[in-house]
Write a protein that holds these residues in place. Structure first.
Motif, short mmCIF file in Angstrom:
data_model
loop_
_atom_site.label_atom_id
_atom_site.label_comp_id
_atom_site.label_asym_id
_atom_site.label_seq_id
_atom_site.Cartn_x
_atom_site.Cartn_y
_atom_site.Cartn_z
N UNK B 147 0.71 -1.41 -0.09
CA UNK B 147 -0.13 0.10 0.04
C UNK B 147 0.92 1.22 0.01
N UNK B 148 1.81 1.26 0.83
CA UNK B 148 2.75 2.65 1.07
C UNK B 148 3.28 2.83 -0.36
N UNK B 149 3.84 1.58 -0.91
CA UNK B 149 4.61 1.75 -2.10
C UNK B 149 3.54 2.40 -3.38
N UNK C 213 -6.25 -6.40 -7.18
CA UNK C 213 -5.99 -5.90 -5.81
C UNK C 213 -5.27 -4.70 -6.17
N UNK C 214 -4.35 -4.31 -6.93
CA UNK C 214 -3.61 -3.01 -7.21
C UNK C 214 -4.63 -2.16 -7.71
N UNK C 215 -5.76 -2.39 -8.51
CA UNK C 215 -6.61 -1.46 -9.02
C UNK C 215 -7.30 -0.92 -7.76
N UNK C 216 -8.12 -1.97 -6.88
CA UNK C 216 -8.55 -1.61 -5.77
C UNK C 216 -7.94 -0.72 -4.69
N UNK C 217 -6.34 -0.78 -4.60
CA UNK C 217 -5.66 0.08 -3.86
C UNK C 217 -5.54 1.39 -4.28
N UNK C 218 -5.15 1.40 -5.71
CA UNK C 218 -5.07 2.73 -6.24
C UNK C 218 -6.26 3.63 -6.21
N UNK C 219 -7.28 2.83 -6.53
CA UNK C 219 -8.65 3.63 -6.36
C UNK C 219 -8.82 4.03 -5.01
N UNK C 220 -8.69 3.30 -3.89
CA UNK C 220 -9.23 3.67 -2.69
C UNK C 220 -8.23 4.78 -2.09
N UNK C 226 -6.56 6.04 3.86
CA UNK C 226 -5.22 6.20 4.30
C UNK C 226 -4.37 5.04 4.09
N UNK C 227 -2.85 5.37 4.16
CA UNK C 227 -2.22 4.50 3.65
C UNK C 227 -2.33 3.16 4.66
N UNK C 228 -2.56 3.36 6.06
CA UNK C 228 -2.94 2.30 7.00
C UNK C 228 -4.15 1.70 7.12
N UNK C 229 -4.93 1.96 6.21
CA UNK C 229 -6.21 1.43 6.31
C UNK C 229 -6.26 -0.16 6.21
N UNK C 230 -6.84 -0.85 7.10
CA UNK C 230 -6.61 -2.25 7.25
C UNK C 230 -7.29 -2.99 6.19
N UNK C 231 -8.30 -2.56 5.56
CA UNK C 231 -8.93 -3.22 4.42
C UNK C 231 -7.81 -3.28 3.32
N UNK C 232 -7.06 -2.16 3.00
CA UNK C 232 -5.99 -2.13 1.98
C UNK C 232 -4.91 -3.40 2.15
N UNK C 237 -2.39 -8.93 1.92
CA UNK C 237 -2.33 -10.13 2.53
C UNK C 237 -3.07 -11.55 1.87
N UNK C 238 -4.14 -11.17 1.38
CA UNK C 238 -4.90 -12.10 0.63
C UNK C 238 -4.18 -12.72 -0.56
N UNK C 239 -3.54 -11.80 -1.10
CA UNK C 239 -2.89 -12.25 -2.31
C UNK C 239 -1.56 -13.05 -1.76
#
Lengths: 264, 264, 264
Positions: B147-149, C213-220, C226-232, C237-239
């Motif tokens: 995420x940070x990256x 997963x990457x798409x979800x993180x970039x969009x979120x 926030x970078x430390x959002x546990x859902x992200x 981790x799932x991957x």
């Protein structure tokens, strides 16, 4: 202040409010009085119905603005305390320009340094001549670029390019400034004024409520407003209830150019 | 660790802390030990007053870094649980670099993949050789970029280009990397070192308090700090009360180059 | 709706869901029915396991989409009240595309105006032909571009270029659209389809869990997470616990191409 003998003056014609820097003997270096005048001229543009678009430029095409007048720094801005008053005056001008509801464009030709870049970046758009050189020199003077100005710069060119400019204080050529988004358009010197006025005429023919609404939304989002902010939705709704929108759709269907000028 | 026989080593000269990758037989693939060493070398740069600017580079101009050492992934990073420890080590290094108060520059030459791009993106600036190829391959390996990256990447090149790189895992040529803002400057191979050192000397001649202050403000805004955050205003005020600022203004008015080196 | 006689239709082959605009007599101007169909076709792509990547294009290479069908505006969108229903339908389609978990790409060829640009910008990526012209004309019609669409545009090209496009309503050539990041790639007309399909095949060979997963993180992150959002963190981790990751690392170490297709 309105006189063309001033160091900064305002001239209004054809819907355009031109704010002109005119201190050629000091390459338009901004002293405190000029910052104060700039504030007032921006405020006049905001309230004068004859102004739809603000154009910021220099009377001398060889220099847009060489920056703050550093000869004043040892007295008027010699430490954090004196900077309070100095900075408030600069901020009034820069944020006045930034927060203007009407669209603004800096036409940059020649040298554009420090305070000059600050003013240009506070405008919505920047058109420049191909011989323009731009830079931001606080690191060569030992101070730190102000927070609001740093955000404007970083929003424009991204954090990495902002650091490059601020760390090095180097002067960019027009082509590199364009490549990184610091300016929006580069023209050959002899075409700059014509192309700038052509673009402004494009804006003048469009619906000003739409332009101002779009500006308000882009700026609010940029300042952190949420997409579902009801004030932003209101801007969109207001336009849909406006006579300009009626005219715009009707003109489209009648295959004629809309006449938005009657709604000013 | 300081020895030039290490897989990552630090050499300090002329105000520059050079962190050098030196595992040519594996194209500088980062194993866990190298990530750990990188953390420590960054920490040494942070505290050593002899270091003003950090330069990250490879001992071998044909490869900056081929990425994480995937041969370790089946043991040290085989699932989410083992990744906790692995990732903490990588994060220590990457965020150590990212959060360094001093300015950092990655000089990238040749292949730069995955962990290599991660390290380069964590630096403030990236200068590269024209034969450089860069990419981020998690989608070819079945994991998701951290995420940070992802935020660092997206801040640098925007959400759309970040997706392009992450979805495809493709390698960019230097020109495209420059066009999208992934690198800040591209030089012919034989000029890269000279130009990089010229640029660093520019920074070394400037006021380090100003550079570090600007860096702190850009990074804080980027992490979501508000423009009116009093800690950011404090950075600006501190600089205005600094001897560097006195020297900078005095030198300007005396038409001489400022001497900021005495304030280190 | 699935039929190729529809004004918008969906065709699925080789993992690709192609959404095709097909109203050539009106240059693909989007009427309310087409917006409704677009919503449904996007929803079908979301749920159909045979679709991994969504490609949005026109049946006619000379025009991607001329915008909203303005002939409907005087009845269906004549003020803020009627716009509520109109806009909800448009929003369903645009946000459906924007929020799709699967990657999407707009292949833009020829004219792309207003609603056309809106659709293209809602996709993850935009590839275009070199003769493409793009613009966003609300200021020529007297209304204000919607808030969510303004944010998408500004995220893509920055606040200054967004203002340029919205203030002027001017049409950009492909080269300028590329320079400012409005499109991600420009190809000669005759190469556009081939290059687009080559790129999509690259994505199809990669791990879809990683891409999504990457798409979800970039969009979120882009929407303010926030970078430390546990859902992200959970996405990452799932991957790492996925069979795709096992296969990816194993294939790398066995020096063979990974086979991610079995995990669809």
């Amino acid at each position: 202040m309105q006189s063309e003998n001033g160091q900064v003056y305002l001239t209004i014609h054809d819907g355009i409010g031109e704010i002109v820097f005119n201190r050629p003997e000091k390459r338009n270096a901004m002293n405190l009085e000029m910052w104060r005048d700039l504030s007032q001229l921006v405020a006049m543009c905001a309230t004068d119905a004859a102004v739809s678009v603000v154009l910021v430029r220099s009377a001398d095409p060889s220099v847009f603005c060489a920056g703050g007048d550093i000869s004043e720094f040892q007295t008027l801005r010699k430490d954090a305390v004196t900077n309070l008053a100095y900075n408030r005056t600069v901020k009034d001008a820069v944020l006045g320009l930034k927060n203007l509801a009407k669209p603004s464009l800096a036409m940059v030709s020649g040298l554009c340094i420090g305070g000059g870049t600050e003013i240009a970046v506070a405008c919505d758009l920047r058109f420049c001549a191909d011989h323009t050189r731009m830079g931001i020199p606080p690191a060569t003077l030992g101070f730190v670029y102000d927070v609001a100005e740093t955000k404007m710069l970083s929003d424009l060119v991204g954090p990495s390019r902002a650091k490059d400019l601020l760390f090095s204080g180097r002067l960019l050529h027009a082509a590199e400034a364009y490549q990184m988004g610091l300016v929006d358009r580069v023209f050959a010197d002899r075409l700059l004024l014509t192309e700038t006025l052509n673009y402004i005429r494009l804006l003048l023919n469009n619906a000003q409520n739409s332009i101002q609404g779009c500006k308000g939304i882009v700026d609010a989002l940029n300042a952190g407003a949420r997409v579902d902010d009801p004030r932003l939705k209101q801007i969109v709704d207001d336009a849909l209830d406006s006579p300009q929108y009626q005219e715009g759709v009707r003109a489209f269907l009648e295959k004629r150019r809309p006449n938005f000028k009657k709604f000013r």
